[in-house]
Scaffold this motif. Structure first.
Motif, short mmCIF file in Angstrom:
data_model
loop_
_atom_site.label_atom_id
_atom_site.label_comp_id
_atom_site.label_asym_id
_atom_site.label_seq_id
_atom_site.Cartn_x
_atom_site.Cartn_y
_atom_site.Cartn_z
N ILE A 96 -7.43 -14.50 9.26
CA ILE A 96 -6.60 -14.44 7.86
C ILE A 96 -6.39 -12.87 8.10
CG2 ILE A 96 -6.52 -14.65 5.57
CD1 ILE A 96 -8.72 -16.82 5.68
N CYS A 97 -5.33 -12.38 7.93
CA CYS A 97 -5.09 -10.89 8.08
C CYS A 97 -5.51 -10.15 6.89
CB CYS A 97 -3.64 -10.46 8.23
SG CYS A 97 -2.64 -10.83 6.70
N GLU A 99 -4.66 -7.69 4.89
CA GLU A 99 -3.71 -7.55 3.66
C GLU A 99 -3.70 -8.82 2.95
OE1 GLU A 99 -0.94 -6.31 7.00
OE2 GLU A 99 -3.09 -6.92 7.18
N LYS A 100 -3.79 -10.06 3.32
CA LYS A 100 -3.55 -11.10 2.49
C LYS A 100 -5.08 -11.24 2.00
CE LYS A 100 -0.56 -14.18 5.33
NZ LYS A 100 -0.13 -15.46 5.99
N LYS A 101 -6.14 -10.94 2.48
CA LYS A 101 -7.21 -11.16 1.90
C LYS A 101 -7.68 -10.04 0.91
CE LYS A 101 -9.80 -11.02 5.85
NZ LYS A 101 -11.09 -11.08 6.78
N GLU A 103 -4.90 -9.09 -1.03
CA GLU A 103 -4.02 -9.43 -2.23
C GLU A 103 -4.42 -10.48 -2.78
OE1 GLU A 103 -0.61 -10.39 0.26
OE2 GLU A 103 0.12 -8.16 0.06
N LYS A 104 -5.38 -11.35 -2.23
CA LYS A 104 -5.90 -12.59 -2.67
C LYS A 104 -6.90 -12.28 -3.80
CE LYS A 104 -7.99 -17.32 -1.56
NZ LYS A 104 -8.21 -17.97 -0.27
N ARG A 105 -7.55 -11.25 -3.49
CA ARG A 105 -8.76 -11.00 -4.51
C ARG A 105 -8.06 -10.49 -5.78
NH1 ARG A 105 -13.93 -9.74 -5.51
NH2 ARG A 105 -14.39 -7.78 -6.73
N TYR A 110 -11.02 -3.88 -3.14
CA TYR A 110 -11.57 -4.90 -1.93
C TYR A 110 -12.24 -3.79 -1.18
CZ TYR A 110 -11.40 -8.36 1.71
OH TYR A 110 -11.73 -8.98 2.78
N LYS A 136 1.38 -0.08 3.38
CA LYS A 136 1.57 -1.50 2.84
C LYS A 136 1.33 -1.45 1.54
CE LYS A 136 1.67 -3.91 6.92
NZ LYS A 136 3.00 -4.79 7.25
N ASP A 193 -6.97 0.28 -5.03
CA ASP A 193 -7.01 -1.42 -4.39
C ASP A 193 -8.10 -1.82 -3.34
OD1 ASP A 193 -4.74 -2.40 -5.79
OD2 ASP A 193 -3.50 -0.84 -4.43
N GLN A 285 -8.69 -8.05 14.10
CA GLN A 285 -7.69 -7.75 13.19
C GLN A 285 -6.61 -6.57 13.79
OE1 GLN A 285 -6.95 -8.60 10.24
NE2 GLN A 285 -8.76 -9.92 9.39
#
Length: 312
Positions: A96-97, A99-101, A103-105, A110, A136, A193, A285
């Motif tokens: 799982i990239c 950036e997605k991890k 954003e998900k939190r 993070y 990003k 972030d 990654q």
């Protein structure tokens, strides 16, 4: 003139491709039919590429089984099976990239703990990753918790300035956990972030390093109870099997979430990627592919394999 991404990857992995995969490619191109010795030749090439003995045996056994079962004799068919078997190693590892991890939190920040031995390009990579995440759209802060070497703090500050990302630091020989605490406290207050925490790389003294990382984690949990959310290991691709041993040692006392492989453009030992993913199931990654701030790329296992197994 700008090159397409696949052509850029092709250029960056030229040494690995020419030293390893081209040997396999040439082996098959010279044969229209497969003889009894071809499996032995494939095994030799795989071992010479720093894939590692266990992974090589696994690939060869799967290859032999499929050849017997499916009665393949044509060189192109077996070439494609080999590509498929190596590709399956990448598919077996969930990736799982980052950036997605992030954003998900829901709660910020993070927290990423960065580990690796001295000399692998850890400081440089942190600067590149900070810049990448900033591009990003993530507000990032770096914590200079490698306080064992004055040069580490100074170098990290240079890269943080290049990336335009704030750095939290103290003095040489300061308590690394204290630096991590200050960094998280600042990041939480300023609603950052992402936090990147650098750590010392004295792997030769594994007990003290393990204790230090444990202390950093305990102190960070006082600010953010579920941190760190990610532990990234930095590896130098040019070291081949030594990189494999570093993964083995680090995973013995800390849970590695993902890997960044540096200096990939300067090595003929890129096969170590395959062995690491097979034996440890840890996703890669990013790739470090140069000395410039922007020289970091998201790792794509499919493109990595396709780049070398282009049948001509």
């Amino acid at each position: 003139m700008f090159l397409k991404k696949d052509k850029i990857l092709n250029h960056e992995l030229k040494k690995t491709r020419e030293s390893f995969f081209s040997k396999i490619k040439n082996l098959f191109l010279k044969k229209s039919k497969i003889d009894i010795n071809v499996i032995d030749h494939i095994e030799e090439v795989l071992l010479s590429a720093d894939i590692g003995t266990k992974t090589t045996i696994k690939i060869i056994n799967n290859l032999e089984t499929r050849i017997r079962k499916e009665k393949y004799k044509d060189s192109k068919e077996i070439y494609n099976i080999l590509k498929e078997e190596i590709g399956n190693i990448f598919l077996d590892v969930e990736n799982i990239c980052l950036e997605k991890k992030i954003e998900k939190r829901n709660k910020k920040p993070y927290v990423i703990l960065v580990v690796g031995v001295n000399g692998v390009g850890k400081t440089t990579t942190i600067g590149k990753l900070a810049f990448f995440l900033k591009k990003k759209g993530f507000h990032t802060v770096i914590g200079a918790a490698d306080t064992f070497r004055a040069a580490a703090i100074d170098q990290l500050e240079i890269w943080a300035n290049k990336a335009g990302v704030p750095l939290i630091k103290q003095h040489i020989h300061a308590d690394p956990a204290s630096v991590a605490y200050d960094t998280l406290q600042s990041a939480k207050y300023k609603k950052k972030d992402v936090v990147l925490i650098d750590t010392a790389g004295r792997l030769q003294n594994r007990i003290s390093l393990m204790e230090e990382l444990s202390k950093i984690s305990r102190v960070m949990k006082k600010i953010i109870p579920d941190s760190p959310h990610e532990i990234i290991l930095i590896l130098d691709a040019t070291t081949g099997q030594n990189a494999f041993e570093q993964v083995k040692k680090f995973t013995s006392f800390v849970k590695i979430s993902s890997i960044i492989l540096t200096k990939i453009e300067g090595t003929a030992k890129g096969g170590v990627v395959i062995g690491i993913m097979d034996q440890f199931k840890i996703p890669i990654q990013y790739l470090g592919i140069g000395e410039q701030l922007q020289d970091i790329k998201v790792f794509d296992g499919k493109k990595f394999i396709d780049n070398f197994f282009e049948y001509r």
